[in-house]
Design an enzyme around this catalytic site. Structure first.
Site, PDB file in Angstrom:
ATOM      1  N   ASP D  18      -5.013   6.285 -10.838  1.00 21.75           N
ATOM      2  CA  ASP D  18      -3.830   6.231 -11.477  1.00 21.75           C
ATOM      3  C   ASP D  18      -4.337   5.326 -12.622  1.00 21.75           C
ATOM      4  O   ASP D  18      -5.056   6.103 -13.402  1.00 21.75           O
ATOM      5  CB  ASP D  18      -3.529   4.353 -10.220  1.00 21.75           C
ATOM      6  CG  ASP D  18      -4.819   2.923 -10.385  1.00 21.75           C
ATOM      7  OD1 ASP D  18      -5.702   3.030 -11.557  1.00 21.75           O
ATOM      8  OD2 ASP D  18      -4.590   2.339  -9.449  1.00 21.75           O
ATOM      9  N   PRO D  61      -1.351   6.232  16.843  1.00 20.03           N
ATOM     10  CA  PRO D  61      -0.740   5.695  15.189  1.00 20.03           C
ATOM     11  C   PRO D  61      -1.443   4.544  14.956  1.00 20.03           C
ATOM     12  O   PRO D  61      -2.364   3.758  16.148  1.00 20.03           O
ATOM     13  CB  PRO D  61       0.922   5.358  15.984  1.00 20.03           C
ATOM     14  CG  PRO D  61       0.646   5.948  16.969  1.00 20.03           C
ATOM     15  CD  PRO D  61      -0.470   6.573  17.572  1.00 20.03           C
TER      16      PRO D  61
END
Lengths: 142, 142, 142, 142
Positions: D18, D61
């Site tokens: 970032d 999941p």
């Protein structure tokens, strides 16, 4: 008295979902990061670019985060993300997120972040620093 | 007569930017993909989940895409994304995107996609198919 | 004489694929960006962090890129990415990528980038600058 | 006796970082997801595409995940990701990840996942199901 809460409404995107057709869970953390920023932007009345520059900060890197996934969401689903600061400490703070789908809690997230600046002795390094008091005050005014 | 145009307004996110502080260019393609879907959703009055199910399609995979980057954008910048279909052919179509920042063209994108369904003989495969006529009609009505 | 070519072998990940079960195409641009960096890292014998610091650069932002998608790939597929510089100009250069699956061309990408530094007058801005000659020489030695 | 551990070595990419120059934390969850899959692929000797098809599953999941970030990593850093199953239960299991940089613990992750299949009554839904015994056995053999 609780701190300011911000609400983001968004539609789950095709590109956020995996071959099972549901949100690939790291995308929820992207949504949470954007939601924390939206909360700060609302509290401070500035974009993150503006307030990090105004306060000489590099941001609020993550220290610890957790999420629980209760109901899957898929592309086309409209969700609501409620975000609030649970606690401000000297240089760290806790954020809570709740993603609601059809009014039901779908994902719950919590995070601890630190307020960070560049280390003057070594600008390639980042270090935590006390959160400016007037920033905290803006979350109380909500 | 041109086809329907859709406009998406969004703020560039911190997590979409790279260490240079500007948008990591693959994120623009994510924005374009979401914009194409927003255009279809508006034209058809259904979410992508709904219209792919309604028409028995798996989507509109990309065949060829190009983007030119004219002005960098960084987190906190508010941009407008204009998206329109340039041409519908039998089973493929061309989309054009323009990202505007402060009213100036910042990124320009074009894409060719195909309308795709699962191959009945082998559901693990995807194949192109003629675009339903009534879908095209909904873009003309705009 | 062609410039140095680098080859990256990788497996397509679940999280790179969409509900159609194939790679969500913006992920290919992430692969291309990583492949361009892998090529520079090999040519220069330094990581991108090291060579951007060594040359006072912020990187090589994208100016124009295009990709054609010929054969879909899905999670678990092993692909090869061949990357080479097609041309160096004064401050910009062209890169070519070929993604092969089972020896066949699956995706073809091309990109034009500029060598960039921070603007000394305004460090929040990035500007292009001539590519250092010794960098180009390292690609010729291959 | 502990279950099989898998180790992945990788270089942090520019596009994973970032504007602070460090890994955007949601990318760590992408790394963890790929690492869990690499562990399963090694244990079962099949790709995720192959073993989900072989067992009629849609995947595993996420139900609950947490990560703690101790040392920041930036592009060009080489890290090691150690992944192991901490516990198998009837239809859920816990995974632990440790990311090491220069031999020091940089990020620690834990996750609880469920083994999932498509609901036969409604294929648009996913439901948990007991983990096949022979899958668990393959993690013990390590």
């Amino acid at each position: 008295m609780p701190y300011l809460t911000n609400i983001v409404a968004r539609r789950i995107q095709w590109g956020e979902c995996d071959p099972a057709g549901i949100v690939f869970y790291p995308r929820y953390f992207e949504m949470f990061d954007a939601s924390t920023t939206a909360l700060f932007e609302r509290a401070l009345g500035m974009t993150k670019y503006q307030f990090t520059n105004a306060y000489g900060a590099v941001g609020y890197p993550m220290v610890d985060t957790r999420a629980r996934f209760l109901i899957p969401a898929r592309f086309g689903d409209d969700v609501i993300i409620e975000t609030t600061v649970a606690e401000f400490r000297r240089s760290s703070f806790d954020v809570r997120h709740r993603i609601l789908k059809d009014g039901k809690l779908a994902v719950e997230g919590s995070e601890t972040r630190v307020w960070a600046v560049r280390d003057k002795a070594d600008p390639s390094r980042i270090k935590s620093q006390p959160i400016p008091r007037d920033i905290i005050a803006r979350f109380e005014a909500g």
